[in-house]
Design an enzyme around this catalytic site. Structure first.
Site, PDB file in Angstrom:
ATOM      1  CB  THR A  36     -29.329 -26.093 -12.930  1.00  0.00           C
ATOM      2  OG1 THR A  36     -29.944 -25.418 -11.842  1.00  0.00           O
ATOM      3  CG2 THR A  36     -28.435 -25.135 -13.685  1.00  0.00           C
ATOM      4  CG  HIS A  37     -35.720 -24.424 -15.340  1.00  0.00           C
ATOM      5  ND1 HIS A  37     -35.596 -23.822 -16.578  1.00  0.00           N
ATOM      6  CD2 HIS A  37     -36.937 -24.068 -14.856  1.00  0.00           C
ATOM      7  CE1 HIS A  37     -36.715 -23.139 -16.828  1.00  0.00           C
ATOM      8  NE2 HIS A  37     -37.531 -23.274 -15.798  1.00  0.00           N
TER       9      HIS A  37
ATOM     10  CG  LEU B 223     -27.119 -29.380 -27.625  1.00  0.00           C
ATOM     11  CD1 LEU B 223     -26.137 -30.057 -26.693  1.00  0.00           C
ATOM     12  CD2 LEU B 223     -26.398 -28.819 -28.851  1.00  0.00           C
TER      13      LEU B 223
ATOM     14  NE  ARG C   7     -32.524 -26.609 -32.949  1.00  0.00           N
ATOM     15  CZ  ARG C   7     -32.293 -25.456 -32.336  1.00  0.00           C
ATOM     16  NH1 ARG C   7     -31.456 -25.399 -31.328  1.00  0.00           N
ATOM     17  NH2 ARG C   7     -32.922 -24.350 -32.724  1.00  0.00           N
TER      18      ARG C   7
ATOM     19  CG  ASP D 297     -36.777 -26.291 -19.015  1.00  0.00           C
ATOM     20  OD1 ASP D 297     -35.591 -26.612 -18.828  1.00  0.00           O
ATOM     21  OD2 ASP D 297     -37.122 -25.149 -19.376  1.00  0.00           O
TER      22      ASP D 297
END
Length: 199
Positions: free
Chosen positions: A102-103, A87, A59, A139
């Protein structure tokens, strides 16, 4: 723009006339084809070259590669749409408060990868879509806009998600435009650094 999937959000952003300087993806996907067809530079930073999708995934190395590519293309605002890789800190250091995501839920309800299924499993009567600032915690960033979507009797994950996406394809471009216009106004007033902003 960072994408991983079918590119329907990218299509909506292009249709809205928003300037896109780069479409980058973590895997081969239709979004790259859409970007190329629209004349937008595209870049595949394949996570399989950084250990793939298992425990061996690098990562930090992948984050460094994506961040370097964005800076090389003079990106000022990062827009994520279905990007399937979480990330690390360096991209948030490079773009503090300038990564939009966007979720498919009304955050803070139902965060995470399975928001649509989670809303159905909880017996919720409504869900929706949220545009927010992405932060290191998934989120959990500041909400910029939300729109509600009712859950209908007999809804499946597929039918509900498609109705959410149809709302998202309107809300996200409009929110991006307001955000970018706000940054441009700050720059014009001498309260922000960029003289030009583009996702």
């Amino acid at each position: 723009m960072l994408a991983s999937g079918s590119g329907t959000i990218l299509e909506a952003i292009l249709d809205a006339g928003l300037p896109i300087r780069l479409v980058a993806a973590d895997r081969a996907c239709r979004a790259l084809e859409i970007g190329a067809a629209a004349g937008v530079p595209t870049l595949l930073v394949d996570r399989s070259e950084f250990g793939g999708f298992g425990a061996s995934f690098d990562r930090p190395g992948y984050t460094a590669a994506i961040t370097a590519a964005l800076l090389e293309h003079a990106i000022d605002v990062v827009v994520m749409a279905g990007f399937g890789t979480v990330l690390g800190q360096p991209i948030h250091d490079a773009y503090p408060g300038r990564i939009l995501n966007t979720h498919p839920a009304l955050l803070p309800a139902f965060p995470g990868w399975h928001a649509v299924a989670d809303a159905l499993a909880a017996g919720a009567e409504e869900t929706g879509t949220t545009v927010h600032i992405a932060t290191l915690e998934m989120d959990a960033g500041p909400v910029l806009a939300q729109a509600r979507v009712p859950i209908r009797p007999g809804d499946t994950e597929a039918t509900l998600h498609e109705r959410i996406k149809s709302v998202e394809r309107e809300l996200y471009p409009a929110t991006i435009r307001r955000f970018v216009d706000g940054l441009a106004a700050e720059a014009a007033n001498g309260t922000g650094s960029p003289t030009e902003v583009a996702p």
